[in-house]
Structure formats: structure tokens, C-alpha cells
Design an enzyme around this catalytic site. Structure first.
Site, PDB file in Angstrom:
ATOM      1  N   ARG A  21       0.802  -1.218   0.000  1.00 19.17           N
ATOM      2  CA  ARG A  21       0.000   0.000   0.000  1.00 19.17           C
ATOM      3  C   ARG A  21       0.843   1.280   0.000  1.00 19.17           C
ATOM      4  O   ARG A  21       0.501   2.259  -0.651  1.00 19.17           O
ATOM      5  CB  ARG A  21      -0.924  -0.020   1.224  1.00 19.17           C
ATOM      6  CG  ARG A  21      -1.875   1.163   1.324  1.00 19.17           C
ATOM      7  CD  ARG A  21      -2.748   1.022   2.572  1.00 19.17           C
ATOM      8  NE  ARG A  21      -3.748   2.078   2.641  1.00 19.17           N
ATOM      9  CZ  ARG A  21      -4.956   2.018   2.097  1.00 19.17           C
ATOM     10  NH1 ARG A  21      -5.293   0.942   1.404  1.00 19.17           N
ATOM     11  NH2 ARG A  21      -5.808   3.008   2.214  1.00 19.17           N
ATOM     12  N   HIS A 176      -2.543  21.007  31.902  1.00 16.68           N
ATOM     13  CA  HIS A 176      -3.361  19.985  32.558  1.00 16.68           C
ATOM     14  C   HIS A 176      -4.779  19.976  31.990  1.00 16.68           C
ATOM     15  O   HIS A 176      -5.740  19.601  32.669  1.00 16.68           O
ATOM     16  CB  HIS A 176      -3.416  20.212  34.075  1.00 16.68           C
ATOM     17  CG  HIS A 176      -2.073  20.363  34.703  1.00 16.68           C
ATOM     18  ND1 HIS A 176      -1.263  19.303  35.007  1.00 16.68           N
ATOM     19  CD2 HIS A 176      -1.372  21.487  35.049  1.00 16.68           C
ATOM     20  CE1 HIS A 176      -0.123  19.738  35.531  1.00 16.68           C
ATOM     21  NE2 HIS A 176      -0.159  21.056  35.556  1.00 16.68           N
ATOM     22  N   SER A 300     -15.603  10.394   5.460  1.00 16.61           N
ATOM     23  CA  SER A 300     -16.190   9.307   6.234  1.00 16.61           C
ATOM     24  C   SER A 300     -17.097   8.515   5.308  1.00 16.61           C
ATOM     25  O   SER A 300     -17.777   9.086   4.447  1.00 16.61           O
ATOM     26  CB  SER A 300     -16.989   9.861   7.423  1.00 16.61           C
ATOM     27  OG  SER A 300     -17.831   8.874   7.975  1.00 16.61           O
ATOM     28  N   ASN A 308     -11.693  13.739   8.142  1.00 21.50           N
ATOM     29  CA  ASN A 308     -10.940  13.123   9.235  1.00 21.50           C
ATOM     30  C   ASN A 308      -9.450  13.473   9.164  1.00 21.50           C
ATOM     31  O   ASN A 308      -8.885  13.564   8.067  1.00 21.50           O
ATOM     32  CB  ASN A 308     -11.109  11.605   9.198  1.00 21.50           C
ATOM     33  CG  ASN A 308     -12.543  11.179   9.471  1.00 21.50           C
ATOM     34  OD1 ASN A 308     -13.269  11.870  10.176  1.00 21.50           O
ATOM     35  ND2 ASN A 308     -12.945  10.052   8.909  1.00 21.50           N
ATOM     36  N   ASN A 314      -2.354   8.422  10.776  1.00 23.80           N
ATOM     37  CA  ASN A 314      -1.473   7.492  10.084  1.00 23.80           C
ATOM     38  C   ASN A 314      -0.031   7.680  10.546  1.00 23.80           C
ATOM     39  O   ASN A 314       0.701   6.712  10.800  1.00 23.80           O
ATOM     40  CB  ASN A 314      -1.589   7.702   8.570  1.00 23.80           C
ATOM     41  CG  ASN A 314      -0.818   6.672   7.768  1.00 23.80           C
ATOM     42  OD1 ASN A 314       0.400   6.592   7.866  1.00 23.80           O
ATOM     43  ND2 ASN A 314      -1.516   5.897   6.947  1.00 23.80           N
ATOM     44  N   SER A 345      22.711 -10.388  12.363  1.00 22.48           N
ATOM     45  CA  SER A 345      22.438 -10.620  10.946  1.00 22.48           C
ATOM     46  C   SER A 345      20.940 -10.534  10.656  1.00 22.48           C
ATOM     47  O   SER A 345      20.516  -9.864   9.710  1.00 22.48           O
ATOM     48  CB  SER A 345      22.979 -11.998  10.529  1.00 22.48           C
ATOM     49  OG  SER A 345      22.710 -12.245   9.168  1.00 22.48           O
TER      50      SER A 345
END
Length: 468
Positions: A21, A176, A300, A308, A314, A345
Site C-alpha cells: 500500500r 493539565h 467518512s 478526518n 497514520n 544478521s
């Protein structure tokens, strides 16, 4: 001499995502860290060692190679493509040894160059790891310098542009997760630019080490064949001619410490970038960034209103996979039982995958940044709804006034805490509070004119000053 590109060859059915891909994003790494690239680099090392031995006249009877012979030898490397990959594979199927197959592959090509009698010089005084460590070092160096670093610099250039354009966009901070002293969006992005560039400089200064000193690092075979030769000097000169740093003291293997250092620095870069992705994703979720829709793209499968933040999601996943591999490599490669075992190796065959996931993440962040638009009106509205953040400024001015001898400035922190803790305070309430404090005229005027958007200190200056 131009080399045949190895990146064009695609597997018919890919087992992993990088060869399937995401092939287009990581294809440049194929020329440096694939199995074929490793074999080409082995041939490169063997050929250059052959040339170096002739040039150094380490043995009686060695000829001085003419220019045509040198060009022909180096042409073995430059012409290494699909047919040669298949031939080498067939030889290895017989030898059941990858480096020995490389030796025979080169030896087959000496006769047409008038060098048939010098077949014994191929792989002279070498153990397999003499060739492998140098081949890997060359491949890793070229992958980092020609692929990973350019991708990182391209991403940072885009991030720097975003930071510069948003340098003066006042924004509510959240420490926070709670409203805190305002900053600017550009300053917060510049923090990441500064941190990532610092790690980039560490990667740029990385040494790539190599050795060629025999079966246990003692030059024993070298001295047995030619005891009068300065073999450490010959080895150093050769390694440095390859563009590497000479490691003078090893076991059978080059210790791989430089690889562990490199992978730690790349992993740290990845972790900082992961933090950026999380922050950008979060800013998108509260509307501080708008995402520019890509024409024809589906956000979507069921909710048509959505765009999105897939580029940053990703990138997060690929940075995590990259770091898992980099951390594992860094941990395992620095250990070897006694003078040699083969754990390295198998491990080193995953270097391309480890860097590949990082390169894929860089590609996604670069593309994702291009699809961001700063939603200044949303950021401004969020800031204007949190006037209580000026409590810090007011109580600090009260402290300064108290030091200057102004009466009635007792307990400034506690008084602002009572006013602002757990409740929203608007501009009017704050100004009324300031008016009743008895501040000096200058301090009172300064605080009355202060707004959350104006309470960003040196944020805009810091943003622009610390961009590269």
C-alpha cells in the site's frame, strides 16, 4: 558512474504494507536498504577492496590496474540490476552463503577485464563480516543522508512556514487540560520546530563506522600472507575511502554502537513528532485548525460532513511501529556473544522497515500540514471566553506594587483565587476588581487595558526568533 535503480522492482504480492500500500512513499529506501541493495553494496565493498589492494601493492606480483580495468570493475556495481540479482540468487542457492556468492559473482567477471589470474584477490584476507559491516554502513549512511534527512527537512520546512504564519495568532493555552496563560499558535508550533531541529542536528552529525580486520579483529590472516605490510594503516585508508569512520578495535564484528546511537536519535525525533501529531489532532478536534478538503476525497464512509485527520493518525501509528523496531535494534545490536554470533544478521535486515515507517510518517505529516488552515475566529472566541486567565497578571502586578510600597496589596494570590477559582469571570468583573484594588495609576491603567489576546508576553517574538 550512474547505477541501475532498484526501486522500480515491485513484489507481485506484498506481505508488508511498506512494499504494498505504501510503496510509493518509501520506494527511495529500496536503493539503499533492500536485500538487493545490500548485495550491491557488498559487491561495491569487495570491488573497492580489490582495487585498493592493487593500488597499495600489498603483495608481490600485483599489477597496477589501468583506467579501463578500474572502470570495468566499478561497472559491476553500477550495472547491478534485475538480471544480476537473479544470477547472484542462483549462485547463493548453491553456496548457501550470501557473501561467498558475491565473491563468486565478481570472480566470474574478471576474465573479460584481463584480470582472471587475480580471482584469489577477491575477498582477500576477509571474513564475511568485513564485507557486511561496511556494506550496511554504506547503505545506512546513504539511506539517512539521501532519504530520511531530506524527508525530515521537507516536513520541518512546512512546519516552520505554519509557525511563522501563526506567530501572532493569540491562543488560549491549556495546562493539565485547563485554561492557562495565553500564548500564540506560532510559538507553540515553533517549540516543536526547535526540538525537532535539535534532534536533526544529532542525526546529521552521526558517524558511520566500519572495520576490515579479519576473522577476530587481529589481522592474523593479513600478517600471515604479508607480515611486512602496515595492515591497520591499509584498513583505515580503505574504510575512509568509502566515506566511513574507521573503527580500529573490534571482535569479528563491528560493534554496531553507531547504529544504536543513530536509532536512538531517530526514535527521539519520532517521539517528538508523535507529540506534534497528537497536538495537531487535538487542535483540529476543537476547531483551531480547519482541514482543507481534498477534491473528490471521502472523509467518512457514512458521515459526509466529516474531514478526518487521517494524515496525523497514520503518522502516529507509523511512528510507533518505527520506534518499536528502532528500540529493538538499538538494544540487540550492541551485544554479541564472545567474538561473534548471528543475532545481528537477522536484526539488521529490519533496518529498512524501521526507517521506512518513519519516512512514511514524515510523508503523511508533510501532506497533512498542507491541508491545515488556521481558524483564527474560533481561536479568538475561545480566548475571549476565558478572561479569568488574567488573574495571573493581576496578582503578579499586585506583588510588584507591594514591593514598591503601595498599600493594600496583601494576599494577592489568595484574592485572585477567590475571584476566579471554579467560575467564569468576564471583562467587566475583572475591571471592577482592578479598580477597587488601589493600584498606582500607571499599573491600574495597564491592567484595565489588558485583554486575554494581549496577554501573550514575548510569544510572537520567541516564535520568529527561534525559527531556523
Amino acid at each position: 558512474m550512474t547505477r541501475v535503480s532498484l526501486a522500480a522492482a515491485e513484489p507481485a504480492i506484498a506481505l508488508g504494507a511498506l512494499d504494498g500500500r505504501y510503496r510509493s512513499a518509501v520506494a527511495p529506501l529500496v536503493d539503499h536498504l533492500s536485500e538487493a541493495a545490500l548485495n550491491r553494496n557488498r559487491i561495491h565493498v569487495e570491488v573497492e577492496w580489490f582495487i585498493h589492494l592493487c593500488e597499495s601493492q600489498v603483495l608481490p606480483g600485483l599489477p597496477q590496474l589501468d583506467a579501463e580495468q578500474v572502470q570495468g570493475l566499478r561497472g559491476i556495481v553500477a550495472g547491478f540490476g534485475p538480471e544480476q540479482i537473479a544470477e547472484l540468487g542462483a549462485i547463493e542457492a548453491e553456496t548457501v552463503h550470501d557473501v561467498k556468492a558475491v565473491e563468486y559473482f565478481i570472480a566470474r567477471r574478471l576474465e573479460p577485464l584481463g584480470l582472471g589470474e587475480l580471482k584469489p584477490l577477491v575477498h582477500f584476507a576477509c571474513t564475511s563480516e568485513d564485507i557486511n559491516n561496511l556494506a550496511y554502513a554504506v547503505g545506512i549512511r546513504d539511506a539517512v543522508e539521501q532519504v530520511w534527512l531530506p524527508a525530515a527537512r521537507q516536513m520541518l520546512a512546512g512546519l516552520g512556514e505554519l509557525a511563522e504564519s501563526a506567530a501572532e495568532v493569540a491562543m488560549l493555552s491549556r495546562t493539565h487540560g485547563q485554561p492557562a496563560t495565553p500564548t500564540t499558535l506560532g510559538k507553540e508550533i515553533t517549540v516543536f520546530v526547535h526540538r525537532l531541529n535539535r534532534q536533526l542536528r544529532r542525526v546529521e552529525s552521526q558517524e558511520f563506522l566500519g572495520k576490515i580486520n579479519g576473522a577476530t579483529g587481529t589481522y592474523a590472516a593479513h600478517l600471515a600472507a604479508a607480515p611486512e605490510v602496515d595492515w591497520p594503516g591499509i584498513a583505515r585508508k580503505f574504510v575512509e575511502k568509502l566515506g566511513l569512520t574507521f573503527n580500529p578495535l573490534t571482535t569479528q564484528i563491528e560493534s554496531h554502537d553507531f547504529q544504536a546511537e543513530l536509532y536512538a536519535d531517530v526514535a527521539r525525533f519520532n517521539r517528538i513528532l508523535h507529540g506534534l501529531c497528537v497536538d495537531v489532532w487535538s487542535y483540529i478536534s476543537i476547531g483551531f485548525f480547519k482541514q482543507i478538503p481534498v477534491a473528490g476525497a471521502t472523509g467518512s464512509s457514512t458521515m459526509p460532513h466529516k474531514v478526518n485527520p487521517i494524515r496525523f493518525e497514520n503518522a502516529e501509528a507509523n511512528l510507533e511501529i518505527s520506534n518499536a523496531l528502532l528500540d529493538a535494534l538499538g538494544a540487540t545490536l550492541v551485544e554479541s556473544r564472545w567474538q561473534r554470533d548471528l543475532t545481528d544478521s537477522s536484526g539488521q535486515r529490519n533496518i529498512g522497515t524501521a526507517l521506512g515507517h518513519s519516512v512514511l510518517a514524515l510523508s503523511n505529516v508533510t501532506k497533512g500540514l498542507k491541508q491545515l488552515d488556521v481558524a483564527q475566529e474560533v481561536i479568538a472566541a475561545d480566548l475571549d471566553a476565558n478572561w479569568e486567565v488574567l488573574g495571573e497578571a493581576i496578582q503578579t502586578v499586585m506583588r510588584a506594587e507591594a514591593i514598591a510600597g503601595v498599600e493594600g496589596m496583601d494576599n494577592p494570590y489568595e484574592r485572585l483565587k477567590e475571584l476566579t477559582r471554579g467560575r467564569r469571570v468576564d471583562a467587566q468583573k475583572l475591571k471592577e476588581f482592578v479598580s477597587g484594588l488601589g493600584l498606582s495609576a500607571e499599573a491600574a491603567e495597564r491592567l484595565k487595558n489588558l485583554t486575554p489576546a494581549g496577554y501573550t508576553g514575548l510569544a510572537a517574538t520567541l516564535a520568529t526568533q527561534h525559527l531556523p
